[in-house]
Design an enzyme around this catalytic site. Structure first.
Site, PDB file in Angstrom:
ATOM      1  N   GLY A  23       0.815  -1.219   0.000  1.00  0.00           N
ATOM      2  CA  GLY A  23       0.000   0.000   0.000  1.00  0.00           C
ATOM      3  C   GLY A  23       0.844   1.264   0.000  1.00  0.00           C
ATOM      4  O   GLY A  23       0.618   2.197  -0.766  1.00  0.00           O
ATOM      5  N   LYS A  49      -7.240  -2.834  15.015  1.00  0.00           N
ATOM      6  CA  LYS A  49      -8.401  -3.041  14.133  1.00  0.00           C
ATOM      7  C   LYS A  49      -9.351  -4.072  14.745  1.00  0.00           C
ATOM      8  O   LYS A  49     -10.567  -3.897  14.753  1.00  0.00           O
ATOM      9  CB  LYS A  49      -7.944  -3.574  12.770  1.00  0.00           C
ATOM     10  CG  LYS A  49      -7.250  -2.578  11.875  1.00  0.00           C
ATOM     11  CD  LYS A  49      -7.021  -3.231  10.514  1.00  0.00           C
ATOM     12  CE  LYS A  49      -6.060  -2.440   9.673  1.00  0.00           C
ATOM     13  NZ  LYS A  49      -5.694  -3.108   8.424  1.00  0.00           N
TER      14      LYS A  49
END
Ligand SMILES: O=P(O)(O)OC[C@H]1O[C@](O)(CO)[C@@H](O)[C@@H]1O
Length: 553
Positions: A277, A520
């Site tokens: 990413g 998360k």
């Protein structure tokens, strides 16, 4: 590469137990009395000797606490860490991201057509160029007005919805290349799951003229999907469900999830799991940038990356910009114990560059175990921060000059301005003022001002300590002719390969990011506890009390 060689790369020796490391420790003791003033006094040619250049990008690393011997020892350390072999392994498409069993091939994104880079026996370069061509065709249509919204209006605003690498790269590059952008199309960026982000980005927009790019490598990132849902309901409330296909496109590796979200995969621009990413701005993740600057300028941007890739792969370490920056960083992080590194661009267009580098560097090298999972012996990635000069000068440079913490810094400057500003007729040349500050800061940091010099100016004795500058504070100066798409590509690739060099010396995997997972998972558990008033929060007493307090609010 033989199996033994691959195994050696996957489980590197503890670098801190090598004789090269020991030699550097001994050298640090020799250097303890050495100051930048002394080094410059002893060698009048130092400012030209400790420099390196590639394709017009010039690095002056003379204002660092090092000698030719230091460089020699650091290069020996890089050799011991098998940097050449690891660079080759990356460019060959080997699965050097061992914890995710993936190749690391952002270099393929900018490989000229005709280069061969194989993953599992398949050349990936034609596929990269096929997607680039699709992006170009789409960007041309949006820019020319051929691509229209559902009601037949031209697109005047593009909103990129993404986070992390799917936001920071394009947001930074869009800002950096504003001077090359089509001013008829504005690009905005939504990343934070805080609903105010998407609200503010859309509140003054006309849905009929707005195009959303949902950018997510995995297409599972909660923040991005929540923002994309909010954008979608904003659009459909005005234009109806059937408008989605003209106002939403996706960038992802995950066609299934894109389709499940309701975006036609015809309107999806793909990339691949071998692009991390934070290394993806040269992929379809850069679509918003391509729409802003056009396909030709975007390809210039990629050419800048490619030029730096070739330099990294071929230049001797002693003249190799990313290797030098990486090794100097290791010298400070591991041997001097400096914990931070500042990046200070003297260009307002590079406003977001330090934030971009934070993810690139800290998500890559913020690791505590080596490639084989053993605790790493060295100190790894520094805290990276910065903002453009000259603004920083009037904020935190005080600490850089006189604080008790030493922060090595990179100063980035450009010989020619993008805009001239006021010229000599109206007062001092504005770009010259910027450059004068750019030069003055590294001079002041390196050489400071002694108590004798301060006293000789007639300063009252009680104020002398306050007005003394210790100096000996290290900096690199990076100078480019002008901020262009090519130069931006060079700069990004420079830092990517700097991070690679350091990760190799430390023996860590710079390409995974497991450290972001726990938060998360816990957030996923907390959502229902926040929203269901009767549920029993099951955490520590602090988190439980905070949840109850928020529920009552
Ligand atoms: O592009 P995606 O899959 O939405 O991920 C966004 C970001 O989230 C991270 O995985 C961290 O959580 C980054 O590495 C990545 O750039």
């Amino acid at each position: 590469m033989s199996t033994t060689e691959s195994a050696a790369l996957a489980a590197p020796p503890d670098i801190t137990a090598t004789e090269e490391w020991t030699a550097l420790r001994a050298h640090l003791r020799e250097m303890s009395e050495v100051s930048l003033r002394g080094l410059f006094d002893a060698d009048p040619a130092r400012g030209e000797a400790f420099t390196a250049e590639t394709d017009g990008l010039y690095l002056d690393y003379s204002k660092n606490r090092l000698t030719a011997r230091t460089v020699e020892l650091l290069v020996a350390l890089a050799r011991r860490a098998r940097l050449t072999e690891r660079i080759e392994a990356m460019f060959r498409g080997e699965r050097i991201n061992v914890t995710e069993n993936r190749p690391v091939l952002h270099v393929a994104l900018r490989a000229p057509a005709g280069t061969r880079i194989e993953v599992d026996g398949v050349d990936v370069v034609p596929e990269v160029h096929r997607v680039l061509d699709r992006m170009s065709a789409f960007a041309d249509k949006v820019r020319s007005g051929e691509w229209r919204g559902a009601t037949g209006e031209r697109i005047t605003t593009v909103v990129n919805i993404g986070i992390g690498g799917s936001d920071l790269g394009p947001a930074m590059a869009y800002d950096a290349l504003r001077d090359y952008s089509d001013r008829g199309i504005a690009v905005r960026f939504v990343s934070n799951v805080d609903p105010t982000d998407v609200w503010e980005a859309t509140v003054d927009l006309d849905p009929a003229r707005t195009l959303f790019i949902v950018a997510s490598k995995t297409f599972t990132t909660l923040e991005t999907l929540a923002n994309a849902r909010a954008a979608r309901s904003w659009l459909t409330a005005a234009l109806g469900e059937e408008a989605v296909s003209r106002h939403f496109v996706a960038v992802s590796t995950n066609a299934e999830k894109v389709a499940a979200f309701g975006i036609d995969t015809e309107n999806m621009f793909e990339f691949w799991d071998w692009v991390g990413g934070r290394y993806s701005v040269g992929s379809a993740i850069g679509l918003s940038v391509m729409i802003a600057i056009g396909s030709a300028a975007f390809r210039e941007f990629l050419a800048g990356f490619a030029a730096m890739d070739t330099h990294f792969r071929t230049a001797p370490f002693e003249r190799n910009l990313p290797v030098l920056l990486g090794l100097i960083g290791v010298w400070y992080r591991d041997f001097h114990g400096f914990t931070a590194h500042a990046v200070l661009p003297y260009s307002q267009y590079l406003n977001r560059f330090p934030a971009y580098l934070q993810q690139l560097d800290m998500e890559s090298n913020g690791k505590s175990v080596d490639l084989a999972g053993r605790p790493v012996g060295a100190q790894t990635g520094p805290i990276v921060w910065g903002t453009p000069g000259t603004n920083g000068q009037h904020a935190y440079y005080q600490l850089l000059h006189q604080g008790t913490t030493i922060v090595p810094a990179d100063f980035l400057g450009f010989a020619q301005p993008n805009h001239p500003g006021v010229g000599p007729a109206d007062g001092p040349d504005q770009h010259a003022l910027l450059l004068a500050n750019f030069l003055a800061q590294t001079e002041a940091l390196a050489f400071g001002k002694t108590a004798e010099e301060v006293a000789a100016e007639g300063v009252a004795p009680e104020l002398v300590p306050h007005r003394t500058f210790p100096g000996n504070r290290p900096t690199n100066t990076l100078l480019a002719p002008k901020l262009t798409p090519f130069v931006l590509g060079q700069l990004i690739a420079l830092y990517e390969h700097k991070v690679f060099t350091q990760g190799t010396v430390w023996g860590i995997n710079s390409f995974d990011q497991w450290g972001v997972e726990l938060g998360k998972v816990l957030a996923g558990r907390i959502v229902p506890e926040l929203t269901a008033p009767d549920s029993q929060p099951r955490h520590d007493s602090s988190t439980n009390a905070l949840i109850r307090r928020l529920r009552g609010a």
